[in-house]
Design a protein around this motif. Sequence first.
Motif, short mmCIF file in Angstrom:
data_model
loop_
_atom_site.label_atom_id
_atom_site.label_comp_id
_atom_site.label_asym_id
_atom_site.label_seq_id
_atom_site.Cartn_x
_atom_site.Cartn_y
_atom_site.Cartn_z
N UNK A 1 1.15 -1.01 0.15
CA UNK A 1 0.53 0.40 -0.05
C UNK A 1 0.85 1.06 -0.15
N UNK A 2 -0.11 2.13 -0.27
CA UNK A 2 0.71 3.25 -0.82
C UNK A 2 1.40 4.28 1.02
N UNK A 3 3.00 3.80 1.14
CA UNK A 3 3.64 4.47 2.33
C UNK A 3 5.07 5.62 1.70
N UNK A 4 5.06 6.21 2.87
CA UNK A 4 5.87 7.36 3.19
C UNK A 4 6.97 6.96 3.79
N UNK A 5 8.24 6.91 3.27
CA UNK A 5 9.64 5.87 4.28
C UNK A 5 10.21 7.55 3.83
N UNK A 6 11.20 7.29 5.40
CA UNK A 6 11.65 8.68 6.15
C UNK A 6 13.21 8.06 5.80
N UNK A 7 13.97 8.98 5.11
CA UNK A 7 15.16 8.82 4.17
C UNK A 7 16.00 9.72 5.52
#
Length: 545
Positions: free
Chosen positions: A222-228
């Motif tokens: 599912x669309x997921x925001x991944x911290x860098x």
Amino acid sequence: MFCYQCEQTAAGTGCTKVGVCGKQPDVAALQDLLVYFQKGLAQVALAAREKGVYDASLGHFMARAIFSTLTNVDFDGARLIELIRETVSRRDALAAKVKAAGGSVPRGPATLAPAADQAGMIAQGEEHGIEKDPELNADIKSLKQTLIYGLKGVSAYADHAAILGQEDDEVYKFLQEALAATERLDLPLDKWVGMVLECGRINLRAMELLDAGNTGTYGHPVPTSVPLGAKAGKAIVISGHDLKDLQMLLEQTVGKGINIYTHGEMIPTHGYPELKKHPHFFGHFGTAWQNQQKEFGEFPGAILMTTNCLQRPRNEYMDNIFTTGLVAWPGAQHIAEKADGSKDFSPVIEKALAMPGYPADTDKGSVLVGFGRNTVMSVADKVIEAVKGGAIKHFFLVGGCDGAKPGRNYYTEFVEKAPKDTVILTLACGKFRFFDKQLGDIGGIPRLLDVGQCNDAYSAIQIAVALSKAFDCGVNDLPLSLILSWYEQKAVAILLTLLYLGIKNIRIGPSLPAFLTPNVLNVLVQNYNIMPITTPDQDLKAILG
């Protein structure tokens, strides 16, 4: 040694002194010998099938052994010798059953005895490398090698799938048939072309199995925001492709005060519901595999390498890096698999706890992942409406393997210069050339959609097929162009799958495979209009007019 299986092969023709990947001549010879003995095992396996003798564990073992010879997997000669000896042991035991059933096996790799020591095996490997193939027809030899490299990619995906309980004997049977066929000198050119395309079909099945294993076990992405950035605390970074290794690591680090970061091809795993539920599964560290020697030296925790993508560890982090599965480097600590398939990552955890970790939180932005076929097709009506209304003029699939050779900035420039009314689908580590670009959206649909790992080419294919049905046209008639980068043999297998499906007008780079003769390349051009990349401006103009 002679090796030209990857895109970065020396001088674009072949590595002859040491592999660009870091492979030493002795390891190259042992890999060649392992492939040769696998051909003999394949011959015996086919003879056994004819007599109704079947070993259910043989197929997966063969896939693992062949996968071990894929670029950037196993650099440890001692482990390769173990695989050679197990191959011969299985071969001879199965041959005895064949003979007992009234059958016979051919001479050659099916009967050759391995040398008693490593030096002898290296000498045997040198006698059975690419240049020692007795085939006189250069084009057939080219197709043989293309087939073998395709099989290495198939074997990788078959192994990943089998680890998750997904197997199909059709895949293993073709692996055996194709390996055995490479010892023949009586097949005409058209038979080899057919077998190479059949390898593409079988690879599609292997990717389908792996997709079933991944989504069946961990849910659809599912669309997921991944911290860098980083989170204060102890840390472990995991690289490679294996979702089960990640699952076990997450479960074994619960409550330990350790944050888990992905690297390279592991970034899409943040989108899987059963993995992302762990609160200490934090973010992503670094970029593509070829930058690890610089990036890993800066990581303040333990490093776990799964599947392929390993480079020679530098001294500064040699004590902090661990390998598992088929990945190995001499001197690196290896986490072995138990008989039940489980692994104990305690040494990795203990190393992470002993290291400083991150002293404070840092914010370096984030990226979106999780645009597999379920996600994309859930908004198919919006996509179709945007295309019909003219808001979306074209789709570009820009992806594949990344690498260090000059010329790969092409892919960054291509994405940056793609018109704002176009959508970029991407997969595999080639995306790290542009994965953090902020391209905006079209009517709420992000212009940059991360489909996943290289094996998620299966998902991309399903998206293309679904769109072609929606528009009542063939895939080649869609406003879709494939701009691919390649490095190793998984990419070869995927390309063969695309050709099997009849996909045309593929642009590939940064250079074409050294193992393709001009005549074989000409066949691809004539039948599929496959072409090398030029410049972003020229290619965009040619595609969009």
